[in-house]
Motif scaffolding. Structure first.
Motif, PDB file in Angstrom:
ATOM      1  N   PRO A 165       0.800  -1.226   0.000  1.00  0.00           N
ATOM      2  CA  PRO A 165       0.000   0.000   0.000  1.00  0.00           C
ATOM      3  C   PRO A 165       0.837   1.282   0.000  1.00  0.00           C
ATOM      4  CG  PRO A 165      -0.889  -1.592   1.554  1.00  0.00           C
ATOM      5  CD  PRO A 165       0.430  -2.133   1.105  1.00  0.00           C
ATOM      6  N   LYS A 166       2.035   1.226   0.565  1.00  0.00           N
ATOM      7  CA  LYS A 166       2.860   2.431   0.664  1.00  0.00           C
ATOM      8  C   LYS A 166       3.693   2.685  -0.590  1.00  0.00           C
ATOM      9  CE  LYS A 166       1.598   3.269   4.932  1.00  0.00           C
ATOM     10  NZ  LYS A 166       0.747   4.435   5.238  1.00  0.00           N
ATOM     11  N   ALA A 167       3.487   1.893  -1.629  1.00  0.00           N
ATOM     12  CA  ALA A 167       4.317   2.006  -2.832  1.00  0.00           C
ATOM     13  C   ALA A 167       3.756   2.981  -3.860  1.00  0.00           C
ATOM     14  CB  ALA A 167       4.494   0.630  -3.467  1.00  0.00           C
ATOM     15  N   GLY A 168       2.744   3.757  -3.494  1.00  0.00           N
ATOM     16  CA  GLY A 168       2.187   4.748  -4.400  1.00  0.00           C
ATOM     17  C   GLY A 168       1.277   4.174  -5.467  1.00  0.00           C
ATOM     18  N   VAL A 169       0.678   3.014  -5.203  1.00  0.00           N
ATOM     19  CA  VAL A 169      -0.203   2.386  -6.195  1.00  0.00           C
ATOM     20  C   VAL A 169      -1.642   2.316  -5.680  1.00  0.00           C
ATOM     21  CG1 VAL A 169       1.592   1.057  -7.361  1.00  0.00           C
ATOM     22  CG2 VAL A 169       0.495   0.122  -5.321  1.00  0.00           C
ATOM     23  N   HIS A 170      -2.008   3.246  -4.800  1.00  0.00           N
ATOM     24  CA  HIS A 170      -3.339   3.185  -4.203  1.00  0.00           C
ATOM     25  C   HIS A 170      -4.459   3.333  -5.235  1.00  0.00           C
ATOM     26  CE1 HIS A 170      -1.994   7.400  -4.087  1.00  0.00           C
ATOM     27  NE2 HIS A 170      -3.249   7.698  -4.321  1.00  0.00           N
ATOM     28  N   ARG A 171      -4.223   4.095  -6.301  1.00  0.00           N
ATOM     29  CA  ARG A 171      -5.249   4.228  -7.330  1.00  0.00           C
ATOM     30  C   ARG A 171      -5.460   2.908  -8.056  1.00  0.00           C
ATOM     31  NH1 ARG A 171      -4.529   7.070 -11.382  1.00  0.00           N
ATOM     32  NH2 ARG A 171      -6.687   7.726 -11.708  1.00  0.00           N
ATOM     33  N   LEU A 172      -4.397   2.156  -8.245  1.00  0.00           N
ATOM     34  CA  LEU A 172      -4.508   0.835  -8.856  1.00  0.00           C
ATOM     35  C   LEU A 172      -5.259  -0.122  -7.941  1.00  0.00           C
ATOM     36  CD1 LEU A 172      -3.756  -1.152 -11.131  1.00  0.00           C
ATOM     37  CD2 LEU A 172      -1.591  -1.563  -9.928  1.00  0.00           C
ATOM     38  N   HIS A 173      -4.926  -0.087  -6.657  1.00  0.00           N
ATOM     39  CA  HIS A 173      -5.628  -0.933  -5.689  1.00  0.00           C
ATOM     40  C   HIS A 173      -7.113  -0.576  -5.636  1.00  0.00           C
ATOM     41  CE1 HIS A 173      -1.679  -1.841  -3.309  1.00  0.00           C
ATOM     42  NE2 HIS A 173      -1.774  -2.509  -4.443  1.00  0.00           N
ATOM     43  N   TYR A 174      -7.405   0.708  -5.684  1.00  0.00           N
ATOM     44  CA  TYR A 174      -8.807   1.145  -5.676  1.00  0.00           C
ATOM     45  C   TYR A 174      -9.537   0.631  -6.918  1.00  0.00           C
ATOM     46  CZ  TYR A 174     -12.915   4.133  -5.834  1.00  0.00           C
ATOM     47  OH  TYR A 174     -14.212   4.588  -5.903  1.00  0.00           O
ATOM     48  N   ALA A 175      -8.907   0.796  -8.079  1.00  0.00           N
ATOM     49  CA  ALA A 175      -9.532   0.362  -9.324  1.00  0.00           C
ATOM     50  C   ALA A 175      -9.785  -1.143  -9.312  1.00  0.00           C
ATOM     51  CB  ALA A 175      -8.650   0.738 -10.513  1.00  0.00           C
ATOM     52  N   TYR A 176      -8.865  -1.887  -8.715  1.00  0.00           N
ATOM     53  CA  TYR A 176      -9.028  -3.340  -8.649  1.00  0.00           C
ATOM     54  C   TYR A 176     -10.215  -3.696  -7.756  1.00  0.00           C
ATOM     55  CZ  TYR A 176      -7.444  -8.175  -9.103  1.00  0.00           C
ATOM     56  OH  TYR A 176      -7.356  -9.514  -9.408  1.00  0.00           O
ATOM     57  N   GLY A 177     -10.322  -2.999  -6.629  1.00  0.00           N
ATOM     58  CA  GLY A 177     -11.469  -3.225  -5.755  1.00  0.00           C
ATOM     59  C   GLY A 177     -12.773  -2.888  -6.452  1.00  0.00           C
ATOM     60  N   ALA A 189     -13.158  -7.445  -2.784  1.00  0.00           N
ATOM     61  CA  ALA A 189     -13.021  -6.004  -3.014  1.00  0.00           C
ATOM     62  C   ALA A 189     -12.669  -5.282  -1.725  1.00  0.00           C
ATOM     63  CB  ALA A 189     -14.312  -5.439  -3.592  1.00  0.00           C
ATOM     64  N   ARG A 190     -13.219  -5.738  -0.621  1.00  0.00           N
ATOM     65  CA  ARG A 190     -12.980  -5.105   0.671  1.00  0.00           C
ATOM     66  C   ARG A 190     -11.493  -5.042   0.977  1.00  0.00           C
ATOM     67  NH1 ARG A 190     -12.580  -5.555   6.077  1.00  0.00           N
ATOM     68  NH2 ARG A 190     -13.994  -4.278   7.335  1.00  0.00           N
ATOM     69  N   GLU A 191     -10.770  -6.129   0.702  1.00  0.00           N
ATOM     70  CA  GLU A 191      -9.324  -6.172   0.958  1.00  0.00           C
ATOM     71  C   GLU A 191      -8.587  -5.108   0.155  1.00  0.00           C
ATOM     72  OE1 GLU A 191      -5.524  -9.018  -0.224  1.00  0.00           O
ATOM     73  OE2 GLU A 191      -7.543  -9.876  -0.195  1.00  0.00           O
ATOM     74  N   TRP A 192      -9.002  -4.914  -1.093  1.00  0.00           N
ATOM     75  CA  TRP A 192      -8.301  -3.951  -1.954  1.00  0.00           C
ATOM     76  C   TRP A 192      -8.646  -2.517  -1.601  1.00  0.00           C
ATOM     77  CZ3 TRP A 192      -4.275  -5.487  -4.623  1.00  0.00           C
ATOM     78  CH2 TRP A 192      -4.138  -6.854  -4.864  1.00  0.00           C
ATOM     79  N   PHE A 193      -9.863  -2.279  -1.149  1.00  0.00           N
ATOM     80  CA  PHE A 193     -10.198  -0.930  -0.688  1.00  0.00           C
ATOM     81  C   PHE A 193      -9.412  -0.607   0.587  1.00  0.00           C
ATOM     82  CE2 PHE A 193     -14.485  -1.253  -2.968  1.00  0.00           C
ATOM     83  CZ  PHE A 193     -14.049  -0.463  -4.018  1.00  0.00           C
ATOM     84  N   LEU A 194      -9.198  -1.592   1.434  1.00  0.00           N
ATOM     85  CA  LEU A 194      -8.383  -1.378   2.633  1.00  0.00           C
ATOM     86  C   LEU A 194      -6.952  -1.007   2.249  1.00  0.00           C
ATOM     87  CD1 LEU A 194      -9.605  -4.242   5.009  1.00  0.00           C
ATOM     88  CD2 LEU A 194      -9.747  -1.781   5.451  1.00  0.00           C
ATOM     89  N   ARG A 195      -6.415  -1.680   1.256  1.00  0.00           N
ATOM     90  CA  ARG A 195      -5.069  -1.342   0.779  1.00  0.00           C
ATOM     91  C   ARG A 195      -5.033   0.079   0.223  1.00  0.00           C
ATOM     92  NH1 ARG A 195      -2.099  -6.396  -2.267  1.00  0.00           N
ATOM     93  NH2 ARG A 195      -2.662  -8.053  -0.810  1.00  0.00           N
ATOM     94  N   ALA A 196      -6.069   0.419  -0.534  1.00  0.00           N
ATOM     95  CA  ALA A 196      -6.123   1.760  -1.109  1.00  0.00           C
ATOM     96  C   ALA A 196      -6.173   2.817  -0.016  1.00  0.00           C
ATOM     97  CB  ALA A 196      -7.339   1.881  -2.029  1.00  0.00           C
ATOM     98  N   ILE A 197      -6.957   2.572   1.035  1.00  0.00           N
ATOM     99  CA  ILE A 197      -7.047   3.528   2.138  1.00  0.00           C
ATOM    100  C   ILE A 197      -5.700   3.723   2.804  1.00  0.00           C
ATOM    101  CG2 ILE A 197      -8.027   3.863   4.455  1.00  0.00           C
ATOM    102  CD1 ILE A 197     -10.561   2.426   3.417  1.00  0.00           C
ATOM    103  N   GLU A 198      -4.976   2.652   2.999  1.00  0.00           N
ATOM    104  CA  GLU A 198      -3.675   2.746   3.666  1.00  0.00           C
ATOM    105  C   GLU A 198      -2.680   3.565   2.857  1.00  0.00           C
ATOM    106  OE1 GLU A 198      -0.216  -0.202   5.562  1.00  0.00           O
ATOM    107  OE2 GLU A 198      -2.127  -1.034   4.848  1.00  0.00           O
ATOM    108  N   GLY A 199      -2.757   3.446   1.550  1.00  0.00           N
ATOM    109  CA  GLY A 199      -1.803   4.164   0.711  1.00  0.00           C
ATOM    110  C   GLY A 199      -2.243   5.549   0.290  1.00  0.00           C
ATOM    111  N   ASP A 200      -3.535   5.830   0.387  1.00  0.00           N
ATOM    112  CA  ASP A 200      -4.080   7.100  -0.096  1.00  0.00           C
ATOM    113  C   ASP A 200      -3.999   8.166   0.993  1.00  0.00           C
ATOM    114  OD1 ASP A 200      -5.350   9.081  -1.452  1.00  0.00           O
ATOM    115  OD2 ASP A 200      -7.311   8.109  -1.549  1.00  0.00           O
ATOM    116  N   THR A 201      -2.823   8.698   1.206  1.00  0.00           N
ATOM    117  CA  THR A 201      -2.614   9.694   2.265  1.00  0.00           C
ATOM    118  C   THR A 201      -3.163  11.066   1.893  1.00  0.00           C
ATOM    119  OG1 THR A 201      -0.407  10.186   1.395  1.00  0.00           O
ATOM    120  CG2 THR A 201      -0.565   8.498   3.123  1.00  0.00           C
ATOM    121  N   GLU A 202      -3.445  11.302   0.612  1.00  0.00           N
ATOM    122  CA  GLU A 202      -3.939  12.603   0.163  1.00  0.00           C
ATOM    123  C   GLU A 202      -5.434  12.573  -0.132  1.00  0.00           C
ATOM    124  OE1 GLU A 202      -2.078  15.283   0.115  1.00  0.00           O
ATOM    125  OE2 GLU A 202      -0.301  14.158   0.771  1.00  0.00           O
ATOM    126  N   ASN A 203      -6.092  11.464   0.213  1.00  0.00           N
ATOM    127  CA  ASN A 203      -7.534  11.334  -0.014  1.00  0.00           C
ATOM    128  C   ASN A 203      -7.923  11.574  -1.471  1.00  0.00           C
ATOM    129  OD1 ASN A 203      -8.155  10.799   2.750  1.00  0.00           O
ATOM    130  ND2 ASN A 203      -8.003  12.994   3.182  1.00  0.00           N
TER     131      ASN A 203
END
Length: 251
Positions: A165-177, A189-203
């Motif tokens: 999640p910290k690798a700057g791919v939160h938009r990809l994780h979100y899209a996958y979810g 999908a829930r797992e991938w949205f959780l990953r996206a939340i962890e990486g999406d520090t700028e909302n």
């Protein structure tokens, strides 16, 4: 032009491009490019367009100027003009870094077959990892438009998907979810949205809201009085309400 804008705010690579201009013109164009970025950030599209068009009039063969105009057109939904400018950037610079946006422009114009062909062009092999991620997200969107949910999910299965999640791919994780939700696979999908939340520090995404929807959390917008009762706030006694908003009342 604000006095504090000097043009030096631009990346060094842009200043290298501006060396083909006279010193005075280069400084002026640089300031206009800074203002394009400022107004795009503020979502003031008309002002950004005015500065971008001025930059292109003064430096029509500078890739950064054409890219700025293309970005403003893209943000405004003028996909035909954006695509023209992005093509010009590729011709002038020899770089295909705008390929994901070009594919999205074709999608925006309703030319889905052409979008997929462009995404599969040899230039795609020269993209950076970040650019490949953006291209995958766009291609997935094209497949969704074509009512091909399985292909949409497959398009997102690029190597970068396995990054943390910290690798700057939160938009990809979100899209996958999001793609999993469209397939009815909400638990995954829930797992991938959780990953996206962890990486999406700028909302940048609404992953939090999407996760709440999956968990069945719903919020009702109550009126002021109902809000107080809902959270257990006792109403203010009548004698304390009198004069509460009058000038000079003690706080």
């Amino acid at each position: 032009m604000p006095d504090e804008v000097t043009g030096k705010e631009l990346d060094r690579s842009v200043h290298v491009q501006l060396r083909t201009l006279s010193k005075e013109n280069a400084e002026g164009v640089a300031k206009h490019l800074v203002m394009v970025a400022v107004f795009l950030e503020a979502d003031e599209i008309d002002a950004a367009l005015a500065h971008a068009e001025t930059a292109v009039r003064r430096a029509g063969r500078v890739p950064a100027a054409r890219e700025a105009l293309g970005m403003v057109a893209y943000r405004s939904g003028d996909f035909a003009r954006a695509l023209t400018e992005f093509r010009t950037v590729r011709r002038l610079s020899g770089s295909s870094h705008l390929l994901p946006l070009m594919v999205d422009c074709e999608r925006g114009l309703g030319r889905h077959t052409r979008a997929l062909e462009l995404a599969a062009s040899p230039e795609a092999k020269d993209l950076t990892a970040a650019e490949r991620v953006e291209l995958a997200i766009v291609v997935s969107g094209v497949r969704r438009d074509l009512d091909q949910p399985d292909a949409a999910l497959l398009a997102l299965q690029v190597p970068e998907l396995a990054r943390g999640p910290k690798a700057g791919v939160h938009r990809l994780h979100y899209a996958y979810g999001d793609a999993l939700v469209s397939l009815g696979r909400a638990d995954e999908a829930r797992e991938w949205f959780l990953r996206a939340i962890e990486g999406d520090t700028e909302n940048e995404t609404d992953a939090v809201e999407r996760l709440e929807e999956l968990d069945g959390v719903a919020f009702t917008d109550l009126g002021p009085a109902e809000d107080d009762e809902a959270v257990g706030v006792a109403p203010t006694p009548p004698d304390e309400q009198d004069g509460a908003d009058e000038p000079g009342s003690p706080t």
